[in-house]
Design a protein around this motif. Sequence first.
Motif, PDB file in Angstrom:
ATOM      1  N   UNK A  67       4.555  11.614  -4.903  1.00 31.94           N
ATOM      2  CA  UNK A  67       5.089  12.109  -6.173  1.00 31.94           C
ATOM      3  C   UNK A  67       6.581  11.847  -6.245  1.00 31.94           C
ATOM      4  N   UNK A  68       7.093  11.839  -7.481  1.00 27.68           N
ATOM      5  CA  UNK A  68       8.522  11.639  -7.708  1.00 27.68           C
ATOM      6  C   UNK A  68       8.857  12.201  -9.088  1.00 27.68           C
ATOM      7  N   UNK A  69      10.044  11.898  -9.559  1.00 29.21           N
ATOM      8  CA  UNK A  69      10.475  12.460 -10.843  1.00 29.21           C
ATOM      9  C   UNK A  69       9.687  11.896 -12.028  1.00 29.21           C
ATOM     10  N   UNK A  70       8.896  10.848 -11.817  1.00 31.27           N
ATOM     11  CA  UNK A  70       8.092  10.286 -12.902  1.00 31.27           C
ATOM     12  C   UNK A  70       6.679  10.863 -12.929  1.00 31.27           C
ATOM     13  N   UNK A  71       6.326  11.687 -11.951  1.00 29.86           N
ATOM     14  CA  UNK A  71       5.013  12.341 -11.959  1.00 29.86           C
ATOM     15  C   UNK A  71       4.809  13.191 -13.213  1.00 29.86           C
ATOM     16  N   UNK A  72       5.820  13.973 -13.657  1.00 35.89           N
ATOM     17  CA  UNK A  72       5.621  14.736 -14.902  1.00 35.89           C
ATOM     18  C   UNK A  72       5.274  13.853 -16.102  1.00 35.89           C
ATOM     19  N   UNK A  73       5.837  12.637 -16.160  1.00 33.72           N
ATOM     20  CA  UNK A  73       5.500  11.722 -17.258  1.00 33.72           C
ATOM     21  C   UNK A  73       4.014  11.406 -17.265  1.00 33.72           C
ATOM     22  N   UNK A  74       3.447  11.233 -16.076  1.00 39.23           N
ATOM     23  CA  UNK A  74       2.021  10.898 -15.992  1.00 39.23           C
ATOM     24  C   UNK A  74       1.146  12.099 -16.322  1.00 39.23           C
ATOM     25  N   UNK A  75       1.628  13.289 -16.018  1.00 37.92           N
ATOM     26  CA  UNK A  75       0.912  14.496 -16.442  1.00 37.92           C
ATOM     27  C   UNK A  75       0.885  14.557 -17.974  1.00 37.92           C
ATOM     28  N   UNK A  76       2.016  14.228 -18.592  1.00 38.85           N
ATOM     29  CA  UNK A  76       2.085  14.204 -20.055  1.00 38.85           C
ATOM     30  C   UNK A  76       1.177  13.121 -20.615  1.00 38.85           C
ATOM     31  N   UNK A  77       1.078  11.968 -19.925  1.00 35.70           N
ATOM     32  CA  UNK A  77       0.099  10.957 -20.347  1.00 35.70           C
ATOM     33  C   UNK A  77      -1.271  11.614 -20.482  1.00 35.70           C
TER      34      UNK A  77
ATOM     35  N   UNK B 212       0.829  -1.202   0.000  1.00 38.74           N
ATOM     36  CA  UNK B 212       0.000   0.000   0.000  1.00 38.74           C
ATOM     37  C   UNK B 212       0.867   1.257   0.000  1.00 38.74           C
ATOM     38  N   UNK B 213       1.886   1.273   0.815  1.00 38.60           N
ATOM     39  CA  UNK B 213       2.808   2.406   0.886  1.00 38.60           C
ATOM     40  C   UNK B 213       4.225   1.860   0.873  1.00 38.60           C
ATOM     41  N   UNK B 214       5.167   2.748   0.905  1.00 38.15           N
ATOM     42  CA  UNK B 214       6.584   2.375   0.930  1.00 38.15           C
ATOM     43  C   UNK B 214       6.863   1.376   2.041  1.00 38.15           C
ATOM     44  N   UNK B 215       7.742   0.434   1.755  1.00 36.92           N
ATOM     45  CA  UNK B 215       8.148  -0.550   2.762  1.00 36.92           C
ATOM     46  C   UNK B 215       8.746   0.132   3.992  1.00 36.92           C
ATOM     47  N   UNK B 216       9.191   1.384   3.824  1.00 39.89           N
ATOM     48  CA  UNK B 216       9.768   2.142   4.936  1.00 39.89           C
ATOM     49  C   UNK B 216       8.722   2.444   6.017  1.00 39.89           C
ATOM     50  N   UNK B 217       7.427   2.338   5.668  1.00 39.11           N
ATOM     51  CA  UNK B 217       6.373   2.502   6.659  1.00 39.11           C
ATOM     52  C   UNK B 217       5.742   3.878   6.734  1.00 39.11           C
ATOM     53  N   UNK B 218       6.149   4.796   5.837  1.00 38.18           N
ATOM     54  CA  UNK B 218       5.543   6.127   5.838  1.00 38.18           C
ATOM     55  C   UNK B 218       5.410   6.614   4.396  1.00 38.18           C
ATOM     56  N   UNK B 219       4.631   7.670   4.214  1.00 40.45           N
ATOM     57  CA  UNK B 219       4.426   8.247   2.889  1.00 40.45           C
ATOM     58  C   UNK B 219       4.941   9.672   2.880  1.00 40.45           C
ATOM     59  N   UNK B 220       5.738   9.984   1.860  1.00 40.17           N
ATOM     60  CA  UNK B 220       6.246  11.340   1.685  1.00 40.17           C
ATOM     61  C   UNK B 220       5.522  11.990   0.511  1.00 40.17           C
ATOM     62  N   UNK B 221       5.414  13.311   0.557  1.00 43.71           N
ATOM     63  CA  UNK B 221       4.814  14.037  -0.558  1.00 43.71           C
ATOM     64  C   UNK B 221       5.697  13.924  -1.796  1.00 43.71           C
ATOM     65  N   UNK B 222       7.026  13.943  -1.601  1.00 48.97           N
ATOM     66  CA  UNK B 222       7.968  13.954  -2.728  1.00 48.97           C
ATOM     67  C   UNK B 222       9.143  13.032  -2.445  1.00 48.97           C
ATOM     68  N   UNK B 223       9.496  12.195  -3.404  1.00 46.69           N
ATOM     69  CA  UNK B 223      10.717  11.393  -3.341  1.00 46.69           C
ATOM     70  C   UNK B 223      11.604  11.881  -4.477  1.00 46.69           C
ATOM     71  N   UNK B 224      12.682  12.552  -4.128  1.00 48.41           N
ATOM     72  CA  UNK B 224      13.524  13.188  -5.129  1.00 48.41           C
ATOM     73  C   UNK B 224      14.735  12.391  -5.572  1.00 48.41           C
ATOM     74  N   UNK B 225      14.924  11.197  -5.037  1.00 51.29           N
ATOM     75  CA  UNK B 225      16.080  10.382  -5.420  1.00 51.29           C
ATOM     76  C   UNK B 225      15.596   9.232  -6.290  1.00 51.29           C
ATOM     77  N   UNK B 226      16.005   9.241  -7.567  1.00 52.88           N
ATOM     78  CA  UNK B 226      15.542   8.221  -8.508  1.00 52.88           C
ATOM     79  C   UNK B 226      16.099   6.852  -8.150  1.00 52.88           C
ATOM     80  N   UNK B 227      17.398   6.802  -7.898  1.00 52.63           N
ATOM     81  CA  UNK B 227      18.030   5.508  -7.594  1.00 52.63           C
ATOM     82  C   UNK B 227      17.972   5.271  -6.094  1.00 52.63           C
ATOM     83  N   UNK B 228      16.747   5.028  -5.610  1.00 53.06           N
ATOM     84  CA  UNK B 228      16.556   4.768  -4.184  1.00 53.06           C
ATOM     85  C   UNK B 228      15.387   3.813  -4.006  1.00 53.06           C
TER      86      UNK B 228
END
Length: 197
Positions: free
Chosen positions: A64-74, A40-56
């Motif tokens: 949201x993350x760096x792929x959110x703009x792709x979905x806006x373009x969808x 349901x959420x991150x295995x870390x146990x919490x939800x963040x508004x923004x995840x800014x590290x792609x390789x994490x």
Amino acid sequence: MTVATGTDDTRQRRATLWLIACLGVLAIQITAQHFMGRLWICECGYAKLWEGVVKSSGNSQHITDWYTPSHIIHGFLFYGLGHLLLRGKPLSARLLLATAIESTWEIAENTPMVINRYRSATISLDYFGDSILNSTMDTIAMAAGFLIASRLPVALTVAIAIALELFTSWMVRDNLTLNVLMLVWPLDAVKAWQAGL
């Protein structure tokens, strides 16, 4: 006057039904992913508004993350598709088409076959699929893009899409265009560039 009001009421009821159908499609997406075993959420146990590290391990897990703009373009693209295929239909009917396409992709994207494809063909070596939260928000980002495209002139929508693609490419060496390219026709030179080699 009565006829016009009745017609307006009918249109409003139909639009409401289309929007309820959109929520139904989203509920099917969420339910399907739950039964697929997605978290349901991150295995870390919490939800963040923004995840800014792609390789994490948090990428594709939070709101949201760096792929959110792709979905806006969808959403921009699906608005155009709906305009072509459902010309004359209400905006809410075209949004249902867009939601169905996006939800289908979100389910497919989180199957072992596509996850393994991402891991083998792209720089997403640590990709294990989206959390249900992230996937749901991706669909909502698509809907936001769809609604933005419905309000803006075509030229401005295209300019925003290009700006988003260039910005994410500059920031994280990935975007919708590169994502599709690397899934369909992986190029070693692009993979090396994305990896910073």
